[in-house]
Design a protein around this motif. Structure first.
Motif, PDB file in Angstrom:
ATOM      1  N   SER A   1     132.932  50.746 -14.502  1.00 26.53           N
ATOM      2  CA  SER A   1     131.551  51.006 -14.066  1.00 26.53           C
ATOM      3  C   SER A   1     130.849  51.690 -15.230  1.00 26.53           C
ATOM      4  CB  SER A   1     131.514  51.887 -12.821  1.00 26.53           C
ATOM      5  OG  SER A   1     130.173  52.257 -12.538  1.00 26.53           O
TER       6      SER A   1
ATOM      7  N   ASN B   1     132.295  44.735 -14.321  1.00 29.41           N
ATOM      8  CA  ASN B   1     131.415  45.892 -14.200  1.00 29.41           C
ATOM      9  C   ASN B   1     130.978  46.091 -12.744  1.00 29.41           C
ATOM     10  OD1 ASN B   1     129.926  48.067 -15.159  1.00 29.41           O
ATOM     11  ND2 ASN B   1     128.116  46.825 -15.583  1.00 29.41           N
ATOM     12  N   LYS B   2     130.449  47.284 -12.468  1.00 29.56           N
ATOM     13  CA  LYS B   2     129.972  47.667 -11.132  1.00 29.56           C
ATOM     14  C   LYS B   2     131.099  47.615 -10.103  1.00 29.56           C
ATOM     15  CE  LYS B   2     125.380  45.809 -12.280  1.00 29.56           C
ATOM     16  NZ  LYS B   2     124.208  45.056 -11.829  1.00 29.56           N
ATOM     17  N   CYS B   3     132.334  47.943 -10.555  1.00 32.65           N
ATOM     18  CA  CYS B   3     133.483  47.897  -9.650  1.00 32.65           C
ATOM     19  C   CYS B   3     133.367  48.939  -8.538  1.00 32.65           C
ATOM     20  CB  CYS B   3     134.785  48.079 -10.431  1.00 32.65           C
ATOM     21  SG  CYS B   3     134.979  49.719 -11.156  1.00 32.65           S
ATOM     22  N   ASP B   4     132.574  49.992  -8.775  1.00 34.58           N
ATOM     23  CA  ASP B   4     132.376  51.010  -7.743  1.00 34.58           C
ATOM     24  C   ASP B   4     131.563  50.477  -6.560  1.00 34.58           C
ATOM     25  OD1 ASP B   4     130.355  50.831  -9.742  1.00 34.58           O
ATOM     26  OD2 ASP B   4     129.401  52.622  -8.946  1.00 34.58           O
TER      27      ASP B   4
ATOM     28  N   SER C   1     130.187  43.003  -8.190  1.00 40.58           N
ATOM     29  CA  SER C   1     129.655  43.247  -6.844  1.00 40.58           C
ATOM     30  C   SER C   1     128.743  42.122  -6.357  1.00 40.58           C
ATOM     31  CB  SER C   1     128.889  44.570  -6.816  1.00 40.58           C
ATOM     32  OG  SER C   1     127.714  44.476  -7.615  1.00 40.58           O
TER      33      SER C   1
ATOM     34  N   ASP D   1     129.124  41.066 -13.181  1.00 44.76           N
ATOM     35  CA  ASP D   1     128.741  41.927 -12.067  1.00 44.76           C
ATOM     36  C   ASP D   1     129.677  41.616 -10.904  1.00 44.76           C
ATOM     37  OD1 ASP D   1     127.651  43.303  -9.973  1.00 44.76           O
ATOM     38  OD2 ASP D   1     125.660  42.401 -10.082  1.00 44.76           O
TER      39      ASP D   1
ATOM     40  N   GLU E   1     128.703  54.673 -14.082  1.00 44.34           N
ATOM     41  CA  GLU E   1     129.452  55.862 -13.651  1.00 44.34           C
ATOM     42  C   GLU E   1     130.492  56.301 -14.682  1.00 44.34           C
ATOM     43  OE1 GLU E   1     128.629  57.480 -10.975  1.00 44.34           O
ATOM     44  OE2 GLU E   1     127.101  55.992 -10.418  1.00 44.34           O
TER      45      GLU E   1
END
Length: 594
Positions: A518, A492-495, A462, A460, A521
């Motif tokens: 992501s 992951n969750k780079c957005d 973020s 994660d 997304e």
């Protein structure tokens, strides 16, 4: 009649206790000093709790003998709009007048008029703890009072108090509140308490406060220092908590002593994690693994569960093996552990056969690993939905924004665009301070990681704790002897992550290939698959085949298992150039040409 554990008690003592049935309190009198002293004297001589059930007329209706885990309550009917009309008076021969979690549980669930605990030693009565129901909004809570002597209770307006409570019960639509309200207690770091709060929420526990003591190591007797333990007791009463969760693994003695001081049920981080696993396990294998871990953990801690082994117990810590297993002796527990290990061994053999089939097929094996709640199951569901060759294999695994959403290992075959087949395994999430017994129990499941060709370490990106979470994952991989396996970092969750967070991870692990995606997304998934193809072991080769028209089934087989680069129809048969794995190469050897 006197109930409970009366074995070994002299007839003379029993006769003395039976004279209590002849005594009667004045109407409205909570307890008399005469009865309190009488109970205290016999209780300390026997070193057992004595339990009286008294009605509103002052009559003693039942007497029972036992200890904190075995003393029994009489059958008391529960009414909807009023209290039971009975109060419980009992002794605490350890000298601690504070009410236990079982006392409070009995008060609320049976709607008792009151529960009174008399602390006593051989020398004197040390004090008394009194609890009464208390209405807050639409819920039944309780209020607790401590008294230094019985004389302070002589003028207590008992009847007037319970009449006010019953007026509130009749006036409002009262809902029983069975929810657990917890205080988190730590000595390591406040950051660790934040994760403990997430674990509590995953178990549907409401956290009402955090309590922290900065010390280098836990106290062997109380976990906290003696002064801090007393502060915790007051803090619990202020917050009206009915559960204390320690952020470290506690010994049975620490649990028992903390429960005595706080009058509240105490569990530790390990018990909480095991509870979550017990609630989430779906497959037979996962259930066996959790039960095995619970039994191993509890076998040496039975002393710590004395005050929570009442028939009125429940809540966190009682899921899985249950109260019955806590009361049996260690020999029986060892027998259960042995039986469960055999069951797991049988399942392990089945899993081994399935793994051998996959190895024989030459299909590359990938495993998704990572800290809990980083998005492994979401990524697995996305890949399975988009790239699974058979529609019946597209069922989703449970994916939710909570810790340990997935416990059961699942393996699916993924077909890439160039017809490359890979097997993808989703594993249980890792966590800091993951109980050792749990790692041991889940090793048969985690063997999928051990035999993988490539590990996808999902992070994660973020999270502010990303680096420490990654370190925890690598520590577990080290315990599995997988620290040197080829792995790919999946950020992951780079957005949701900042450029600074991404850069920090890349700099810290510059020697490992990292891909920003992501899963939610659907961002950069194709890029991830391309990188996977690069990192996969090359178990394939390019071959030319000339297949006679009479063997057209082989042509269909090649289309199914190989990547076809060229296909021509010649006079002698079908000419095919294909990228094949070892199994396909061996099967089609006789059709191979230069």
């Amino acid at each position: 009649m006197i109930y409970g554990n009366i074995e070994g008690i002299k007839d003379f003592t029993l006769q003395q206790l039976e004279t209590l049935y002849e005594k009667k309190l004045n109407k409205g009198q909570l307890i008399s000093e005469e009865i309190a002293v009488f109970l205290s004297d016999i209780s300390t001589k026997l070193n057992k709790e004595i339990n009286l059930c008294i009605d509103r007329n002052g009559n003693i209706t039942e007497i029972s003998i036992g200890d904190s885990s075995t003393v029994s309550l009489p059958f008391i009917p529960v009414y909807e709009k009023k209290l039971s009309g009975k109060r419980i008076v009992h002794t605490h021969p350890n000298g601690n007048p504070k009410l236990s979690s079982v006392d409070i549980s009995a008060l609320l669930k049976l709607k008792l008029d009151a529960v009174l605990a008399i602390g006593c030693t051989e020398e004197n009565i040390t004090g008394a703890g009194l609890a009464l129901c208390h209405i807050e909004g639409e819920l039944i809570h309780y209020e607790e009072h401590l008294y230094s002597s019985i004389k302070e209770l002589e003028d207590f307006p008992f009847l007037e108090t319970i009449q006010k409570i019953e007026m509130e019960l009749r006036r409002k639509n009262i809902v029983e509140d069975d929810k657990e309200y917890a205080i988190l207690v730590g000595i390591d770091s406040k950051t660790s308490l934040q994760e403990l709060e997430e674990l509590a929420h995953a178990c549907h526990i409401e956290v009402v406060g955090q309590f922290f003591q900065n010390r280098s190591k836990a106290d062997k007797v109380l976990f906290l220092g003696p002064g801090k333990a007393k502060e915790l007791s007051l803090f619990r009463q202020i917050k009206r908590a009915n559960l204390i969760i320690a952020d470290e693994e506690l010994s049975g003695l620490q649990v028992k002593n903390l429960e005595e001081i706080t009058g509240c049920k105490v569990i530790d981080r390990t018990t909480l994690i095991l509870e979550i696993f017990a609630r989430r396990a779906r497959s037979r294998e996962a259930k066996i693994q959790v039960e095995l871990a619970q039994l191993k953990y509890r076998s040496n801690r039975l002393i710590g569960y004395g005050v929570t082994m009442s028939r009125l117990g429940g809540g966190v810590g009682s899921k899985g093996p249950g109260e019955k297993k806590l009361e049996i002796d260690r020999r029986r527990i060892r027998e259960n552990i042995s039986f469960l290990k055999k069951e797991l061994e049988h399942i392990k053999k089945t899993r081994s056969i399935q793994r051998e089939k996959r190895e024989h097929s030459g299909i590359p094996k990938l495993s998704l690993v990572g800290y809990t709640n980083v998005g492994k199951s979401t990524l697995r569901n996305l890949l399975a939905a988009e790239y699974t060759p058979n529609s019946h294999s597209k069922e989703d695994v449970f994916a939710e924004n909570m810790l340990f959403a997935t416990l059961d290992t699942t393996t699916r075959t993924i077909l890439l665009e160039d017809n490359t087949l890979i097997s993808l395994t989703d594993t249980v999430g890792f966590i800091r301070k993951l109980p050792h017994d749990l790692i041991e129990a889940f090793k048969s499941t985690l063997e999928e990681v051990i035999f993988s060709d490539l590990i996808l370490h999902v992070v994660d990106a973020s999270s502010e704790e990303a680096l420490s979470q990654m370190e925890a994952v690598y520590q577990v991989l080290s315990e599995l002897n997988c620290q040197n396996k080829k792995n790919l970092l999946v950020l992951n969750k780079c957005d949701m992550a900042t450029p600074e967070q991404i850069r920090t991870i890349r700099e810290q692990y510059s020697d490992i290939t990292a891909i920003e995606i992501s899963a939610k997304e659907h961002k950069n998934i194709e890029l991830l698959l391309e990188e996977i193809k690069k990192e996969l072991p090359q178990n394939t080769k390019t071959c030319n085949y000339l297949i006679p028209y009479c063997d057209s089934a082989i042509v269909a087989y090649l289309h199914k298992t190989a990547k076809i680069q060229e296909e021509k129809y010649e006079a002698e048969g079908t000419l095919i150039k294909a990228v094949v794995n070892m199994e396909t190469e061996n099967r089609c050897k006789k059709y191979e040409i230069e």
